[in-house]
Design a protein around this motif. Structure first.
Motif, PDB file in Angstrom:
ATOM      1  N   CYS A   1       0.820  -1.216   0.000  1.00  0.00           N
ATOM      2  CA  CYS A   1       0.000   0.000   0.000  1.00  0.00           C
ATOM      3  C   CYS A   1       0.850   1.260   0.000  1.00  0.00           C
ATOM      4  CB  CYS A   1      -0.955  -0.004   1.197  1.00  0.00           C
ATOM      5  SG  CYS A   1      -2.159  -1.337   1.140  1.00  0.00           S
ATOM      6  N   SER A   2       2.102   1.170  -0.467  1.00  0.00           N
ATOM      7  CA  SER A   2       2.963   2.350  -0.516  1.00  0.00           C
ATOM      8  C   SER A   2       2.432   3.374  -1.516  1.00  0.00           C
ATOM      9  CB  SER A   2       4.390   1.956  -0.891  1.00  0.00           C
ATOM     10  OG  SER A   2       4.407   1.286  -2.137  1.00  0.00           O
ATOM     11  N   ALA A   3       1.713   2.904  -2.522  1.00  0.00           N
ATOM     12  CA  ALA A   3       1.007   3.791  -3.457  1.00  0.00           C
ATOM     13  C   ALA A   3      -0.415   3.234  -3.543  1.00  0.00           C
ATOM     14  CB  ALA A   3       1.706   3.805  -4.806  1.00  0.00           C
ATOM     15  N   ARG A   4      -0.887   2.896  -4.729  1.00  0.00           N
ATOM     16  CA  ARG A   4      -2.171   2.206  -4.841  1.00  0.00           C
ATOM     17  C   ARG A   4      -1.962   0.747  -4.452  1.00  0.00           C
ATOM     18  NH1 ARG A   4      -4.482   3.389 -10.672  1.00  0.00           N
ATOM     19  NH2 ARG A   4      -6.184   2.116  -9.839  1.00  0.00           N
ATOM     20  N   PRO A   5      -2.923   0.134  -3.723  1.00  0.00           N
ATOM     21  CA  PRO A   5      -2.747  -1.256  -3.273  1.00  0.00           C
ATOM     22  C   PRO A   5      -2.434  -2.184  -4.441  1.00  0.00           C
ATOM     23  CG  PRO A   5      -4.681  -0.275  -2.250  1.00  0.00           C
ATOM     24  CD  PRO A   5      -4.207   0.708  -3.287  1.00  0.00           C
TER      25      PRO A   5
END
Length: 198
Positions: free
Chosen positions: A170-174
């Motif tokens: 989840c660092s960007a979009r999952p």
């Protein structure tokens, strides 16, 4: 496109307007560096005559982000991506990865490295998985991988059972994270990392 190295303060961002990549027995990348400019103008023809040239070292992982630039300014940066340069004699990373969802599985295909440096003897595909609760606290960007495929084909199928243990990044979009690497007579080269959006 403009690129910055991660891990720097916003006050000392380096901007790389162009990334030049040439493919030989080993991938070679060249960055041309300019200083951070708070007010942007419409990009024009680029001249690299007096700019500092920084060649990338072999066998090193570099992190980068990409953003678009037009007359209205600099857009949002992409999530941080990683690129590892290969060692001379080792294969490059597989390319053109495609993921297709079936009813109860995922089918992944790829192309051989553009710089195989010899005959490719096998591929390995890895899946990022959830760490056990007994492990120490997970640091950002630190993923645990298990091998889910090893063979000579340029495709593999990931079962629903394997995906049930996947770590959702989840660092960007999952996304579910895969890595694939090629092996030649020298050994394994750098892996291509793929984020399959959920």
């Amino acid at each position: 496109m403009a690129t910055t190295l991660s891990g720097r303060n916003s006050s000392d961002i380096l901007v790389f307007p162009h990334l030049i990549v040439t493919v030989a027995s080993c991938v070679k990348c060249v960055f041309y560096i300019t200083a951070y400019i708070p007010q942007w103008k419409l990009p024009g023809p680029q001249c690299f005559k007096d700019r500092e040239k920084q060649e990338l070292a072999s066998g090193v992982t570099y992190k980068f982000r990409v953003a678009g630039l037009n007359s209205r300014g600099l857009g949002d940066f992409s999530p941080v991506s990683e690129f590892k340069t290969c060692q001379p004699g080792f294969p490059g990373a597989p390319s053109a990865v495609k993921i297709t969802k079936d009813k109860d599985s995922v089918h992944i295909t790829w192309e051989p490295p553009t710089s195989p440096s010899g005959k490719i003897t096998e591929y390995s595909m890895y899946l990022a998985v959830r760490k056990s609760r007994g492990n120490s606290v997970e640091r950002p960007g630190e993923l645990a991988f298990i091998r889910i495929y090893r063979g000579t084909k340029t495709s593999c199928t990931v079962s629903e059972n394997q995906l049930s243990n996947a770590h959702i990044d989840c660092s960007a979009r999952p996304a579910v994270v895969f890595r694939i690497a090629a092996k030649n007579e020298q050994g394994y080269g750098p892996a291509t990392q793929i984020r399959w959006l959920q």
